[in-house]
Design an enzyme around this catalytic site. Structure first.
Site, PDB file in Angstrom:
ATOM      1  CG  HIS A  36      -6.167 -11.387  38.450  1.00  0.00           C
ATOM      2  ND1 HIS A  36      -5.408 -12.207  38.465  1.00  0.00           N
ATOM      3  CD2 HIS A  36      -7.243 -11.522  37.481  1.00  0.00           C
ATOM      4  CE1 HIS A  36      -5.706 -13.100  37.320  1.00  0.00           C
ATOM      5  NE2 HIS A  36      -6.875 -12.560  36.693  1.00  0.00           N
ATOM      6  CG  HIS A  60     -11.292 -12.437  36.601  1.00  0.00           C
ATOM      7  ND1 HIS A  60     -11.204 -13.791  37.062  1.00  0.00           N
ATOM      8  CD2 HIS A  60     -10.258 -12.104  36.055  1.00  0.00           C
ATOM      9  CE1 HIS A  60     -10.124 -14.217  36.549  1.00  0.00           C
ATOM     10  NE2 HIS A  60      -9.433 -13.165  35.922  1.00  0.00           N
ATOM     11  CG  HIS A  74      -7.138 -13.538  29.365  1.00  0.00           C
ATOM     12  ND1 HIS A  74      -6.699 -14.458  28.761  1.00  0.00           N
ATOM     13  CD2 HIS A  74      -7.116 -13.528  30.652  1.00  0.00           C
ATOM     14  CE1 HIS A  74      -6.720 -15.345  29.797  1.00  0.00           C
ATOM     15  NE2 HIS A  74      -6.973 -14.800  30.862  1.00  0.00           N
ATOM     16  CG  ASP A  90     -11.243 -14.303  32.247  1.00  0.00           C
ATOM     17  OD1 ASP A  90     -12.562 -14.492  32.052  1.00  0.00           O
ATOM     18  OD2 ASP A  90     -10.976 -15.487  33.022  1.00  0.00           O
ATOM     19  CG  ASP A  91      -7.338 -11.062  33.256  1.00  0.00           C
ATOM     20  OD1 ASP A  91      -8.087 -11.762  34.008  1.00  0.00           O
ATOM     21  OD2 ASP A  91      -6.265 -11.622  33.066  1.00  0.00           O
TER      22      ASP A  91
HETATM   23 ZN    ZN Z   1      -7.582 -13.513  35.110  1.00  0.00          ZN
END
Ligand code: ZN
Length: 490
Positions: free
Chosen positions: A355, A351, A442, A300-301
């Site tokens: 955020h 995602h 991540h 993620d991210d």
């Molecule tokens: Zn995230």
């Protein structure tokens, strides 16, 4: 004047000499060149086709067509229909007609007047393959759901087109001879040796549904390696096994196959610049063994300038696939990494754009957060993310009814963002991990990349396969539904 004539004669003379020389050079190959004319005719046709057909801007796995979507974000009546536009008028008209008939059938099934406690959804998605040079093979999955049903209504349908003729192909157009017997034998043999199906091969449903009659084998797709047949849910096996498919390699169909499955069209499209050749280097396709354990690594991210390339490298070295849930506002800064993720066979998930905690947002804001990321990824890859990972794993009813994507959570949280420690990350996974796990990480921290460098080869040695989330869902026979959450394993 004389000068001009002289010069003309000189040039003319030189020209004549060159011409004679060229002719002499060509003479020995003349008969061969002549005889090639007839051979080159089909090549020309293929070339014309390659210019007409739409490919995703990078077409790694002989994928064909660009995605068109019909979306309705109404909470009571959610529609999410995706289909390909191939670029050939009659083919596209046939596809659109079929999609329209599914939409009408769905709408006709809705209650005449809106009811407060009634909601429904329609989800259509597809895969498209190029088989040989002249066959487009499409597989559609349809899922209808409403608040009165205990299980969604799921089925598949297929369409195969001869691209040169722009006509639909039936099984008879592809196979010849006693092919129904051959398919029936292969199907019965395969399922009688394969779990979990073998327990059901003596049932009437299986015996009738696999008998050598045309009606049993109407749903099929082709790629460059195999012919795949699909059996609807409940048709030959109990409903809990869902839609069942069987792939028969062309090598098993020797003598029955009457179409050419060798391919040059994609290369021509790449060479002519219809598809960016820089981005169309073939992805090494993993073949997933359903009998071995598999997990989905998710990052993620990202993307992150340093960590993402490190993780991509580790994945590549281990022939592992993963899913990257990217943040939309980072996409335009890391276009090369997004394209690399896509080209190397990983899945790109959504995602959100910036955020936020989506549960604090209005319906419009939630839609904006997802659509912005979708558009940015699609612009770079022609692929629209199919899955959403909600930031912080938070979900509410506004999201459920407004986001036309399944929500992917996780079954193992590595807490990599918190510990930023390789050993601690490894400890969260090793010893706990099992078939069907979705692992949360991540691609922001160097410690996560360090942990992956050890984790992936270790789990690989233990027999684990690394698949994307969509591959995992498909392997576990789960049809993802928009607005529903998926964790797997546990
Ligand atoms: Zn995230």
């Amino acid at each position: 004047m004389k000068k001009i004539i002289d010069s003309f004669l000189q040039r003319g003379g030189a020209c004549l000499v060159v011409c004679i020389l060229l002719l002499l050079l060509c003479l020995p190959i003349w008969p061969e060149a002549f005889s090639q004319v007839s051979k080159e005719q089909p090549f020309k046709e293929v070339e014309t086709l390659a210019q007409q057909i739409q490919f995703p801007s990078h077409s790694p796995d002989r994928e064909i067509g660009v995605t068109e979507s019909i979306l309705n974000n109404d909470a009571q009546n959610a529609v999410s229909v995706h289909y390909p536009v191939i670029g050939l008028k009659q083919v596209d008209a046939a596809i659109q007609e079929k999609i329209q008939s599914i939409l009408s059938e769905y709408q006709d099934g809705l209650p005449a007047e809106a009811m407060d406690d009634f909601s429904s959804s329609l989800w259509v998605d597809y895969s498209s393959y190029l088989a040989g040079d002249s066959i487009a093979s499409l597989l559609f999955r349809v899922e209808k759901n409403d608040s009165t049903m205990s299980h969604p209504d799921v089925y598949v349908f297929t369409m195969n087109f001869d691209l040169a003729q722009q006509k639909l192909l039936s099984l008879e157009d592809i196979l010849q001879g006693e092919y129904l017997l051959a398919i029936c034998d292969y199907t019965r043999e395969y399922f009688s040796h394969t779990q979990p199906y073998q327990a059901y091969v003596h049932t009437d449903a299986f015996q009738t549904g696999s008998a050598p009659v045309m009606g049993n084998f109407v749903s099929f797709t082709m790629n460059d390696k195999a012919l795949t047949f699909y059996f609807q849910k409940n048709r030959i096996f109990p409903g809990y096994l869902g839609v069942v498919s069987i792939s028969i390699p062309y090598s098993e169909l020797n003598g029955y196959l009457k179409v050419d499955t060798t391919a040059t069209l994609l290369q021509i499209a790449q060479a002519s610049g219809t598809i960016s050749s820089q981005l169309s280097s073939p992805v090494q396709n993993i073949s997933i063994d359903p009998s071995r354990p598999m997990i989905a690594l998710t990052f993620d991210d990202g993307p992150h300038a340093k960590v993402t390339p490190q993780i991509l490298e580790i994945l590549k070295q281990n022939q592992a696939k993963a899913t990257f849930f990217v943040v939309g506002n980072r996409v335009d800064s890391y276009t090369d990494l997004i394209q690399r993720e896509y080209m190397e066979g990983h899945e790109i998930g959504n995602h959100t754009y910036s955020h936020p905690l989506l549960t604090n947002l209005s319906a419009d804001e939630v839609i904006y957060q997802t659509s912005q990321t979708d558009q940015r990824v699609a612009k770079l890859t022609s692929y629209t993310p199919k899955l959403l990972r909600p930031p912080y794993g938070a979900i509410n009813t506004v999201m459920e009814s407004n986001i036309q994507k399944p929500f992917v959570l996780w079954s193992i949280d590595t807490l990599d963002w918190k510990t930023q420690n390789k050993t601690k990350i490894l400890n969260e996974v090793l010893g706990k991990v099992k078939d069907g796990d979705i692992i949360l990480m991540h691609d922001l921290y160097p410690s996560t990349a360090e942990a992956c460098a050890e984790l992936i080869p270790t789990l690989k040695a233990q027999g684990f396969q690394f698949v994307t989330v969509s591959e995992l869902l498909a392997q576990k026979r789960i049809t993802p539904v928009a607005g529903h959450a998926y964790h797997l394993a546990r």
